[in-house]
Enzyme design. Structure first.
Site, PDB file in Angstrom:
ATOM      1  N   ASP A 483      20.984   1.239 -45.882  1.00  0.00           N
ATOM      2  CA  ASP A 483      21.570   0.684 -44.663  1.00  0.00           C
ATOM      3  C   ASP A 483      23.056   0.396 -44.796  1.00  0.00           C
ATOM      4  O   ASP A 483      23.757   0.203 -43.822  1.00  0.00           O
ATOM      5  CB  ASP A 483      20.885  -0.663 -44.393  1.00  0.00           C
ATOM      6  CG  ASP A 483      19.972  -0.573 -43.213  1.00  0.00           C
ATOM      7  OD1 ASP A 483      20.123   0.349 -42.411  1.00  0.00           O
ATOM      8  OD2 ASP A 483      19.101  -1.449 -43.102  1.00  0.00           O
TER       9      ASP A 483
HETATM   10  C1  BGC Z   1      16.276  -2.877 -45.067  1.00  0.00           C
HETATM   11  C2  BGC Z   1      15.832  -1.455 -45.250  1.00  0.00           C
HETATM   12  C3  BGC Z   1      16.860  -0.683 -46.034  1.00  0.00           C
HETATM   13  C4  BGC Z   1      17.173  -1.382 -47.338  1.00  0.00           C
HETATM   14  C5  BGC Z   1      18.241  -0.688 -48.134  1.00  0.00           C
HETATM   15  C6  BGC Z   1      16.645  -3.488 -46.390  1.00  0.00           C
HETATM   16  O1  BGC Z   1      17.217  -4.719 -46.161  1.00  0.00           O
HETATM   17  O2  BGC Z   1      15.206  -3.599 -44.491  1.00  0.00           O
HETATM   18  O3  BGC Z   1      15.633  -0.854 -44.002  1.00  0.00           O
HETATM   19  O4  BGC Z   1      16.341   0.581 -46.274  1.00  0.00           O
HETATM   20  O5  BGC Z   1      17.582  -2.701 -47.065  1.00  0.00           O
HETATM   21  O6  BGC Z   1      19.469  -0.767 -47.549  1.00  0.00           O
END
Ligand code: BGC
Length: 808
Positions: A483
């Protein structure tokens, strides 16, 4: 250092001191009503939606940490104390907290009185039961006064913490015998209220916080408890609370239980009132009648236990490693169920007012719970698919109450569509319910645009192919799984979200991780198609997968490992050419899971690079070297200080991808070593470093660059739960449903020379016995005494018990 121990037979973690390194919590509820309860009885509860239907108030980030929740004060002569230690914190002669499957039992003893608080949410009711059992362990008769306390929330938890100019005028309660009703806003648009009941006559009560606590007092010295006299206050405005005062007299050795019920009730709009101005209490009374006696509570506990027996018996293992067994049999599947219920909404790190249900998160969570609750998994899939757009993209999040996509976040996370295929593949393999592919599902919840689920999946697959960049690799959009890798966002303004503002319509930034996912998940799509006799389309899909594989090998290989991405300017991310962020874990895991470089040695090479550059004592870091300054073109990832979260933290979710990849290249020792580093049961002795619960995975562990390397954060609500379950059950223990049957192909080191497992699937039971030499070689199977060709045991008819012997 340890702060407790596992009680495997009881399926409990037993905390033996209140001074744990962080509040260690548990979850109550598995249907519509949920509570978070810490080892100090801190936390809160809500009905369905942690933001909009919050019953009780909890202050995140409070001083002291974990203040407030469900408080029981005992007055014994001149002394007063709290059996859960906090908030009064008088020294206890004995303290113990047992977190079990959907219940928590806290025992405290002082001055010859032993108090046990049992918290659970019974099946079939929207309420918490608090059973308080008091026992006189001394030699003299005791006259005790028990005070309860919960603080009501004005339902919308965000508004509750911000809109004081309004909220401190709206508080209303009703008191009816031993039941206290919180009815704020009921006079206008709400048809719901909360109630707090005890099955005993009252010596008094309080419903106004200031009257109970005192304006300048803390919860550790509420004036009513200090003085020992309830004020019978009736809240009008300010802050409504619920507090009962109950007197008990106990002879030496005598024990008595009180049953408190904290519940949510709702009336149809035309039956809101008993008579003008008087709330219709019928639904609350109905629940109270069901859970007011000791035998009723015992029955509720037994039903809850049976419920968990059912869920956890779908997959069990017995091996020489008790830590492995307790993770696989109890705590990992338990955490998976919690992620099913809560997604990422409410924990001690997720405030319950923020994010909705994530599209990618929920699809991945499903991999961990589908075998426990296939029917509910089916509905989850259909809900998720209904938030897809006609072009195959999807809302990144949806709201649990409405099941509608969240416009603020929108779409454009280009990994999202593929996760739906993976979830449906897992579901159909588990259940054999291929009819789900024919279910008519709308796009963007618009009933006029329905299409069979199979068509949704097709659009998911096509979404990747219609969004390829200059190297033939998938465009990343706002971000992929990571993200925080925001290659099109360029955020320069504080306070704007990294993923959703300033997005340029980039057609250059590409993700090697999505490319790897495509090579791993594309064949799942092809298998589904073949299963539906669409062989020509399946062949085309596989051709697209092969093209992607070629693109990865041509443009996504950096010499010793797989690149991570190309940025907006076409520059490499995750390459030895970079000064920082030279190697990322995600593309190594996914490319190898997709079989890229398996035949050429590149897969092993990439995994060797992971071992050499990313592995630490506490797990595999997300990337190295950490970013030391903010990179506008990379986004949020570089906003974190080195070693935290996506910036070179040990992002637990991505570790099992490497475990799986190591089993695919046939290296059981490495795969299992990674497993042991991360699985919390193995970290129990490090609790003072790790800090979060030794029974559940945490999302993030501080990486090598961080000041507190090894310290975990964001426990409970993380895709780590599902993926570790997949890694250990399907790849290490090697028991994995396929469309044709149950694959048994373990990949474990010699230190696990044998194990037995029971797997329930499609109505049949498979009793698997494995003898393992540890070399990660081929599995030879006999099924009910007959040698089997290959390692997939054909599905047996429902009710059958199949004996599988396996030698590796
Ligand atoms: C989110 C995920 C994401 C992960 C890595 C988490 O906080 O819920 O959707 O893939 O972080 O960034």
């Amino acid at each position: 250092m340890r702060f407790g121990h596992f009680d495997d037979a009881a399926r409990e973690y037993v905390i033996t001191t209140p001074r744990t390194p962080y509040p260690w919590i548990n979850y109550l509820g598995c249907e519509e009503f949920f509570g978070i309860v810490s080892h100090l009885a801190g936390g809160y509860c809500f009905h369905r939606d942690a933001r909009l239907r919050r019953l009780t108030r909890y202050r995140y980030n409070a001083i002291p940490t974990d203040a407030g929740g469900r408080t029981y004060y005992l007055r014994d002569g001149g002394d007063y104390w709290t059996p859960a230690w906090a908030p009064v914190k008088r020294e206890l002669d004995h303290y113990e907290c047992r977190h079990g499957m959907g219940y928590t039992r806290i025992t405290g003893a002082r001055g010859g009185v032993r108090a046990e608080l049992l918290f659970l949410v019974p099946l079939g009711a929207s309420a918490e039961i608090h059973r308080v059992t008091l026992r006189n362990e001394g030699r003299v008769r005791k006259r005790l006064r028990l005070f309860s306390l919960v603080e009501f929330c004005f339902w919308n938890a965000l508004d509750d913490q911000t809109n004081f100019q309004r909220n401190w005028n709206i508080g209303e309660v009703e008191v009816d015998g031993s039941t206290l009703y919180h009815v704020s806003e009921y006079r206008e648009r709400r048809n719901h209220y909360a109630y707090f009941h005890v099955n005993a006559p009252l010596a008094g009560f309080d419903t106004d916080r200031e009257s109970f606590v005192g304006l300048y007092n803390g919860l550790h010295e509420p004036q009513v408890v200090v003085e020992g006299e309830p004020r019978n206050s009736v809240a009008r405005g300010w802050q409504p609370v619920g507090s009962h005062a109950v007197d008990l007299e106990l002879a030496p050795g005598e024990e008595r239980s009180l049953v408190f019920l904290l519940g949510y009730a709702e009336n149809p709009p035309d039956r809101k009132w008993e008579r003008p101005g008087l709330v219709n209490k019928a639904p609350a009374r109905e629940v109270i009648a069901r859970f007011s006696t000791a035998p009723q509570v015992d029955a509720a506990i037994a039903a809850l236990r049976a419920h968990w027996d059912g869920l956890l018996s779908a997959f069990t293992v017995r091996s020489p490693d008790e830590k492995l067994d307790r993770m696989v049999n109890v705590w990992n599947p338990y955490q998976c169920m919690v992620t099913f219920n809560l997604s990422r909404s409410a924990s001690y790190f997720d405030s319950g007012i923020g994010r909705g249900m994530g599209f990618r998160d929920s699809n991945q969570d499903l991999l961990g719970f589908v075998h426990q609750i296939p029917t509910r998994a089916r509905q989850r899939i259909l809900d998720l698919a209904a938030t897809q757009f006609p072009d195959g993209g999807a809302y990144h999040q949806y709201q649990p109450l409405t099941r509608r996509g969240n416009h603020e976040v929108g779409s454009g996370f280009n990994d999202d569509p593929l996760w739906l295929i993976l979830a449906v593949a897992a579901y159909t393999k588990e259940t054999g319910d291929y009819a789900i592919l024919e279910e008519q599902v709308p796009f963007d919840n618009d009933e006029r645009t329905r299409a069979p689920l199979l068509d949704h999946l097709r659009r998911s697959f096509e979404h990747v192919l219609s969004n390829l960049g200059p190297h033939g690799l998938p465009l990343i959009g706002r971000a992929d799984w990571n993200d925080c890798l925001n290659l099109n966002c360029f955020s320069e303004t504080p306070d704007e979200p990294y993923q959703t503002t300033g997005v340029r319509d980039g057609r250059t930034a590409e993700s090697v991780m999505i490319a790897g996912m495509f090579t791993a998940i594309g064949p799942e799509w092809a298998r589904l198609l073949s299963h539906q006799d669409r062989t020509a389309e399946a062949a085309q899909a596989l051709e697209a997968v092969r093209r992607m594989e070629r693109a990865i090998l041509e443009h996504g290989w950096d010499g010793e490992w797989f690149l991570r991405a190309y940025d907006f300017h076409g520059r490499k991310v995750g390459s030895r050419e970079c000064a920082e962020g030279q190697i990322f874990v995600e593309s190594q895991g996914w490319c190898v899971m997709g079989g890229v470089g398996l035949g050429t040695g590149q897969a092993r090479q990439a995994l060797d690079a992971v071992a050499a550059r990313l592995d630490t004592r506490y797990g595999i870091m997300l990337q190295q070297p950490a970013y030391r300054s903010y990179h506008l073109e990379l986004g949020e990832i570089s906003s974190y200080p080195p070693g935290y979260k996506e910036n070179a933290g040990i992002f637990s979710h991505s570790n099992p991808w490497i475990m799986i990849a190591e089993t695919l290249v046939g290296r059981p020792d490495r795969a299992f070593a990674y497993y042991r580093k991360l699985a919390p049961a193995y970290l129990e002795d490090l609790s003072e470093i790790h800090r979060t619960e030794p029974y559940v995975y945490a999302q993030m562990i501080a990486g090598r660059d961080a000041a507190r390397h090894g310290e975990a954060k964001n426990a409970w609500l993380t895709g780590t739960a599902a993926w570790n379950f997949v890694a250990v059950s399907q790849y290490l223990l090697g028991i994995r449903p396929e469309h044709e049957g149950l694959r048994v192909n373990p990949c474990l080191p010699a230190e696990i020379p044998e194990f037995t497992a029971t797997r329930r699937c499609r109505g049949a039971t498979y009793l698997v016995r494995v003898r393992n030499s540890g070399g990660g070689g081929r599995a030879r199977l006999t099924v009910d005494g007959r040698a089997l060709d290959g390692d997939v045991v054909p599905w047996a008819r429902p009710g059958a018990v199949v004996k599988v012997d396996c030698v590796v």
